[in-house]
Design an enzyme around this catalytic site. Structure first.
Site, PDB file in Angstrom:
ATOM      1  N   SER A  72       2.583 -58.559-143.777  1.00  0.00           N
ATOM      2  CA  SER A  72       2.843 -59.987-143.599  1.00  0.00           C
ATOM      3  C   SER A  72       2.308 -60.692-144.839  1.00  0.00           C
ATOM      4  O   SER A  72       1.456 -60.143-145.550  1.00  0.00           O
ATOM      5  CB  SER A  72       2.076 -60.486-142.367  1.00  0.00           C
ATOM      6  OG  SER A  72       2.070 -61.907-142.314  1.00  0.00           O
TER       7      SER A  72
ATOM      8  N   LYS B  23      -3.286 -57.009-140.734  1.00  0.00           N
ATOM      9  CA  LYS B  23      -2.261 -57.023-141.782  1.00  0.00           C
ATOM     10  C   LYS B  23      -2.875 -56.690-143.148  1.00  0.00           C
ATOM     11  O   LYS B  23      -2.242 -56.023-143.972  1.00  0.00           O
ATOM     12  CB  LYS B  23      -1.522 -58.365-141.801  1.00  0.00           C
ATOM     13  CG  LYS B  23      -0.680 -58.598-140.550  1.00  0.00           C
ATOM     14  CD  LYS B  23       0.376 -57.497-140.381  1.00  0.00           C
ATOM     15  CE  LYS B  23       1.247 -57.700-139.162  1.00  0.00           C
ATOM     16  NZ  LYS B  23       2.280 -56.641-139.015  1.00  0.00           N
TER      17      LYS B  23
ATOM     18  N   TYR C 123      -5.098 -60.510-136.096  1.00  0.00           N
ATOM     19  CA  TYR C 123      -3.788 -60.272-136.721  1.00  0.00           C
ATOM     20  C   TYR C 123      -3.943 -60.156-138.239  1.00  0.00           C
ATOM     21  O   TYR C 123      -3.444 -59.221-138.864  1.00  0.00           O
ATOM     22  CB  TYR C 123      -2.846 -61.426-136.367  1.00  0.00           C
ATOM     23  CG  TYR C 123      -1.459 -61.287-136.938  1.00  0.00           C
ATOM     24  CD1 TYR C 123      -0.501 -60.505-136.303  1.00  0.00           C
ATOM     25  CD2 TYR C 123      -1.095 -61.945-138.112  1.00  0.00           C
ATOM     26  CE1 TYR C 123       0.783 -60.385-136.826  1.00  0.00           C
ATOM     27  CE2 TYR C 123       0.186 -61.825-138.636  1.00  0.00           C
ATOM     28  CZ  TYR C 123       1.120 -61.052-137.988  1.00  0.00           C
ATOM     29  OH  TYR C 123       2.386 -60.917-138.509  1.00  0.00           O
TER      30      TYR C 123
HETATM   31  N1  LIG Z   1       7.977 -63.495-137.412  1.00  0.00           N
HETATM   32  C1  LIG Z   1       7.179 -63.746-138.412  1.00  0.00           C
HETATM   33  O1  LIG Z   1       7.020 -64.913-138.818  1.00  0.00           O
HETATM   34  C2  LIG Z   1       6.448 -62.635-139.111  1.00  0.00           C
HETATM   35  C3  LIG Z   1       5.827 -62.923-140.339  1.00  0.00           C
HETATM   36  C4  LIG Z   1       5.150 -61.900-140.995  1.00  0.00           C
HETATM   37  C5  LIG Z   1       5.125 -60.618-140.455  1.00  0.00           C
HETATM   38  N2  LIG Z   1       5.756 -60.369-139.258  1.00  0.00           N
HETATM   39  C6  LIG Z   1       5.685 -59.004-138.741  1.00  0.00           C
HETATM   40  O2  LIG Z   1       6.991 -58.539-138.470  1.00  0.00           O
HETATM   41  C7  LIG Z   1       6.954 -57.540-137.447  1.00  0.00           C
HETATM   42  C8  LIG Z   1       8.002 -57.867-136.394  1.00  0.00           C
HETATM   43  O3  LIG Z   1       7.639 -59.073-135.754  1.00  0.00           O
HETATM   44  P1  LIG Z   1       8.669 -60.128-135.154  1.00  0.00           P
HETATM   45  O4  LIG Z   1       8.244 -61.442-135.651  1.00  0.00           O
HETATM   46  O5  LIG Z   1      10.048 -59.672-135.349  1.00  0.00           O
HETATM   47  O6  LIG Z   1       8.221 -60.073-133.620  1.00  0.00           O
HETATM   48  P2  LIG Z   1       8.985 -59.902-132.235  1.00  0.00           P
HETATM   49  O7  LIG Z   1       7.970 -60.205-131.196  1.00  0.00           O
HETATM   50  O8  LIG Z   1      10.283 -60.650-132.202  1.00  0.00           O
HETATM   51  O9  LIG Z   1       9.322 -58.343-132.218  1.00  0.00           O
HETATM   52  C9  LIG Z   1       8.329 -57.365-132.096  1.00  0.00           C
HETATM   53  C10 LIG Z   1       8.908 -56.152-131.380  1.00  0.00           C
HETATM   54  O10 LIG Z   1       7.866 -55.158-131.310  1.00  0.00           O
HETATM   55  C11 LIG Z   1       7.918 -54.563-130.016  1.00  0.00           C
HETATM   56  N3  LIG Z   1       6.615 -53.982-129.660  1.00  0.00           N
HETATM   57  C12 LIG Z   1       5.481 -54.650-129.283  1.00  0.00           C
HETATM   58  N4  LIG Z   1       4.513 -53.760-128.967  1.00  0.00           N
HETATM   59  C13 LIG Z   1       5.033 -52.526-129.160  1.00  0.00           C
HETATM   60  C14 LIG Z   1       4.522 -51.211-129.008  1.00  0.00           C
HETATM   61  N5  LIG Z   1       3.273 -51.000-128.555  1.00  0.00           N
HETATM   62  N6  LIG Z   1       5.324 -50.163-129.300  1.00  0.00           N
HETATM   63  C15 LIG Z   1       6.600 -50.374-129.723  1.00  0.00           C
HETATM   64  N7  LIG Z   1       7.151 -51.589-129.874  1.00  0.00           N
HETATM   65  C16 LIG Z   1       6.371 -52.656-129.597  1.00  0.00           C
HETATM   66  C17 LIG Z   1       8.308 -55.722-129.098  1.00  0.00           C
HETATM   67  O11 LIG Z   1       8.809 -55.246-127.844  1.00  0.00           O
HETATM   68  C18 LIG Z   1       9.341 -56.462-129.935  1.00  0.00           C
HETATM   69  O12 LIG Z   1      10.640 -55.965-129.697  1.00  0.00           O
HETATM   70  C19 LIG Z   1       5.512 -57.546-136.916  1.00  0.00           C
HETATM   71  O13 LIG Z   1       4.789 -56.484-137.513  1.00  0.00           O
HETATM   72  C20 LIG Z   1       4.980 -58.881-137.405  1.00  0.00           C
HETATM   73  O14 LIG Z   1       3.596 -58.877-137.541  1.00  0.00           O
HETATM   74  C21 LIG Z   1       6.397 -61.357-138.585  1.00  0.00           C
END
Ligand SMILES: NC(=O)c1ccc[n+]([C@@H]2O[C@H](COP(=O)([O-])OP(=O)(O)OC[C@H]3O[C@@H](n4cnc5c(N)ncnc54)[C@H](O)[C@@H]3O)[C@@H](O)[C@H]2O)c1
Length: 282
Positions: free
Chosen positions: A149, A166, A162
């Protein structure tokens, strides 16, 4: 060759496995991988969500398979690797599953700390532990991309678990790249540093139940609103594959924002400036 055809050339026919592919960025990555001609394993703890996204892809003529995985659980990830390798050798592993926690650092329960850490950091480790030895055994070139992230290069109030995780993912991924180079294995590594992307991550966030639960709820509402207008998962995925094909180690799905955050971070470190206090979200 156009950028689009170079990407298709790089990825077409390969097998990708993506964790957290049932939602948000993971679902966007699965759609992009399929659009580039990859066969895709969509792994998620929410098998119904992974099944829905996989069904969209197969309806469009791609080969896609939903798989259940809990990335916290070493044997679950091992089983995912065994089932995936039964389909062919993996060309691209994206460890993307992740969760949020909102609350002051001192109010976080031990369970919240462990959940955040085990999914966000443990999940990345288990992906490497289960898949890389199999990649090495085939001797074929492969790629491993870990989703960190922009929070890997900055602090954020009320998200200590978090943010810590990261930072750990980024450090782990940098070291992993060095290990693979030193060992001479043809596996390319990248760290993905998304800026805000529209997803349900804050809706599903674990919230503190301590004295400042109300502040945490306000921060969660603020972040949910911010994400609603943020980069789409499909745009983020498009950039991720473009930069991944170009061999970037630090993949910045929102390149302008990411480069600015990198500049701010490096300037602060050079000046030994303390992290700025964020304005309280009212
Ligand atoms: N959305 C943002 O703004 C953002 C920014 C920076 C980084 N990220 C990172 O991107 C990645 C995806 O996040 P997102 O925003 O798409 O979130 P999201 O909540 O839409 O999707 C996350 C997915 O991970 C799955 N998940 C959760 N726990 C799990 C487990 N124990 N085993 C397997 N699957 C599991 C959930 O069911 C979900 O489908 C994450 O690592 C998040 O930290 C997101």
């Amino acid at each position: 060759m156009t950028a689009q055809s170079y990407e298709a050339e790089t990825f077409r026919g390969g097998l990708a496995v993506i964790t957290g592919a049932g939602s948000g960025i993971g679902a966007g990555l699965a759609r992009r991988a399929a659009a580039l001609g990859m066969r895709v394993v969509l792994a998620d703890i929410d098998i119904d969500a992974a099944t829905r996204v996989a069904a969209e892809l197969t309806a469009d003529g791609s080969e896609a398979w939903p798989e259940h995985v809990d990335v916290r659980d070493p044997s679950s990830v091992d089983e995912l690797a065994a089932r995936t390798y039964a389909r062919g050798s993996v060309d691209l592993l994206i460890s993307n599953a992740g969760v949020e926690h909102v609350g002051y650092a001192w109010e976080m329960s031990e369970e919240s700390w462990q959940r955040t850490w085990e999914i966000n950091v443990g999940g990345v480790f288990h992906g490497i532990r289960s898949f890389v030895p199999r990649m090495v055994e085939t001797g074929r070139p492969a790629r491993v991309w870990n989703v960190a992230s922009i929070g890997a290069i900055s602090g954020m109030p009320m998200q200590a678990a978090y943010i810590a995780g990261k930072h750990a993912v980024l450090g782990f991924t940098e070291s992993l790249r060095m290990d693979l180079i030193e060992a001479g294995h043809p596996i390319e590594v990248a760290a993905i540093l998304p800026a805000p992307v529209a997803s349900r991550i804050f809706e599903d966030a674990d919230l503190t139940t301590g004295d400042d639960a109300e502040t945490a709820e306000r921060v969660r509402a603020h972040m949910t609103e911010l994400l609603a207008g943020a980069q789409t998962p499909d745009d983020a995925a498009h950039e991720i594959f473009r930069q991944g094909a170009a061999g970037e180690f630090y993949i910045l799905p929102d390149e302008a924002y990411g480069e600015e955050r990198m500049r701010v971070r490096s300037d602060r470190l050079r000046r030994r400036e303390a992290p700025a206090a964020a304005r309280r979200v009212e």
